[in-house]
Design an enzyme around this catalytic site. Structure first.
Site, PDB file in Angstrom:
ATOM      1  N   LYS A   5       0.833  -1.208   0.000  1.00 49.09           N
ATOM      2  CA  LYS A   5       0.000   0.000   0.000  1.00 49.09           C
ATOM      3  C   LYS A   5       0.866   1.255   0.000  1.00 49.09           C
ATOM      4  CE  LYS A   5      -1.749   2.606   3.095  1.00 49.09           C
ATOM      5  NZ  LYS A   5      -2.178   3.096   4.374  1.00 49.09           N
TER       6      LYS A   5
ATOM      7  N   ASP B 294      -6.560   1.495   1.508  1.00 48.21           N
ATOM      8  CA  ASP B 294      -6.496   1.790   2.938  1.00 48.21           C
ATOM      9  C   ASP B 294      -7.859   1.484   3.560  1.00 48.21           C
ATOM     10  OD1 ASP B 294      -8.167   3.835   2.132  1.00 48.21           O
ATOM     11  OD2 ASP B 294      -6.951   5.456   2.963  1.00 48.21           O
TER      12      ASP B 294
END
Length: 207
Positions: free
Chosen positions: A118, A136
Site C-alpha cells: 500500500k 487503505d
C-alpha cells in the site's frame, strides 16, 4: 458491468484529479509522510511533519537519526515506536543500497523497512501518477459497501478494483479515499448527499 462503469465515471466526475491531503515538498518527505500515515490521520501527520523535517531535512540526516530523538517528534502518531525504527532502517537502506536516491519502482520500494504494498503504491501514485490502486481503510470500506469487492484482505480488494476499473487508478484511489473520509464515513455516512446513493445497496445505508 454497466453499474461498475457508472461508479467509475461518477468518481472521476466528482473528484477532478484529486491528490493526497498529506503535505510534502519532495520525494523524501512524501515517503516519510506515507509511512507515518498508516493507521493515522493525514491531519495528524501534517501537524507532526513541519518540526520533523526541520530536524531531519533529508534521507541522510534521517539515516543518522537518534532513535529516542526521532520518537520524540512523532510520539503523537499511532505506533510511533515501530514507525521510528522503520524510518531509520528505511533511510539507511536508501543510503546503502540506492546511493541515497529513493527508488521509484514497486519491488525496490517494498524492499525498504516499513514499506508494504500500500505504501509503495501510494508513493508511486502521488509522485509518478502511476496506474496503481492502493487500499487503505477508506477504500476498503467504500469498495465493500458499493459491492465492488467481497475480498477479505486489502491486497485482494486491490486486485478486484484494478480488474474492474483498469485505468485512472491513481485518481480513483484518491477519490475513494476522500469519499470514504468525508461522505461514506464509517459512522453516520452522509447518504442523503451522496452522488452514488442511487447505485448503493449497502446495509449501512442511511435512508
Amino acid at each position: 458491468m454497466k453499474r461498475n462503469l457508472q461508479i467509475k465515471e461518477l468518481f472521476l466526475k466528482n473528484f477532478d484529479k484529486p491528490v493526497t491531503e498529506l503535505k510534502f515538498k519532495n520525494l523524501y518527505e512524501l515517503i516519510v509522510c506515507v509511512m507515518l500515515s498508516a493507521q493515522c490521520t493525514d491531519k495528524r501527520v501534517n501537524l507532526i511533519t513541519p518540526d520533523l523535517f526541520k530536524a531531519y531535512p533529508d534521507i541522510k540526516s534521517l539515516a543518522n537519526a537518534n532513535l529516542a530523538s526521532l520518537k520524540s517528534y512523532i510520539q503523537s502518531c499511532s505506533f510511533f515506536n515501530n514507525k521510528a525504527q522503520n524510518l531509520i532502517k528505511m533511510a539507511k537502506a536508501v543510503c546503502e543500497n540506492f546511493d541515497g536516491e529513493i527508488p521509484l519502482n514497486e519491488k525496490d520500494l517494498k524492499s525498504l523497512a516499513g514499506v508494504g504494498q500500500k505504501t509503495a503504491h501510494v508513493v508511486l501514485i502521488e509522485w509518478c501518477g502511476a496506474n496503481f490502486m492502493a487500499v487503505d481503510t477508506h477504500v476498503f470500506r467504500v469498495s465493500h459497501r458499493l459491492n465492488l469487492s467481497k475480498a477479505k484482505t486489502p491486497e485482494a480488494t486491490e486486485e478486484d478494483l484494478t480488474r474492474i476499473f483498469k485505468d485512472n487508478l491513481n485518481y480513483l484511489h484518491q477519490a475513494m479515499v476522500l469519499f470514504g473520509r468525508y461522505t461514506c464515513k464509517a459512522k453516520k455516512p452522509l447518504c442523503k448527499e451522496c452522488f452514488l446513493n442511487h447505485l448503493c445497496t449497502s446495509k449501512d445505508k442511511e435512508i
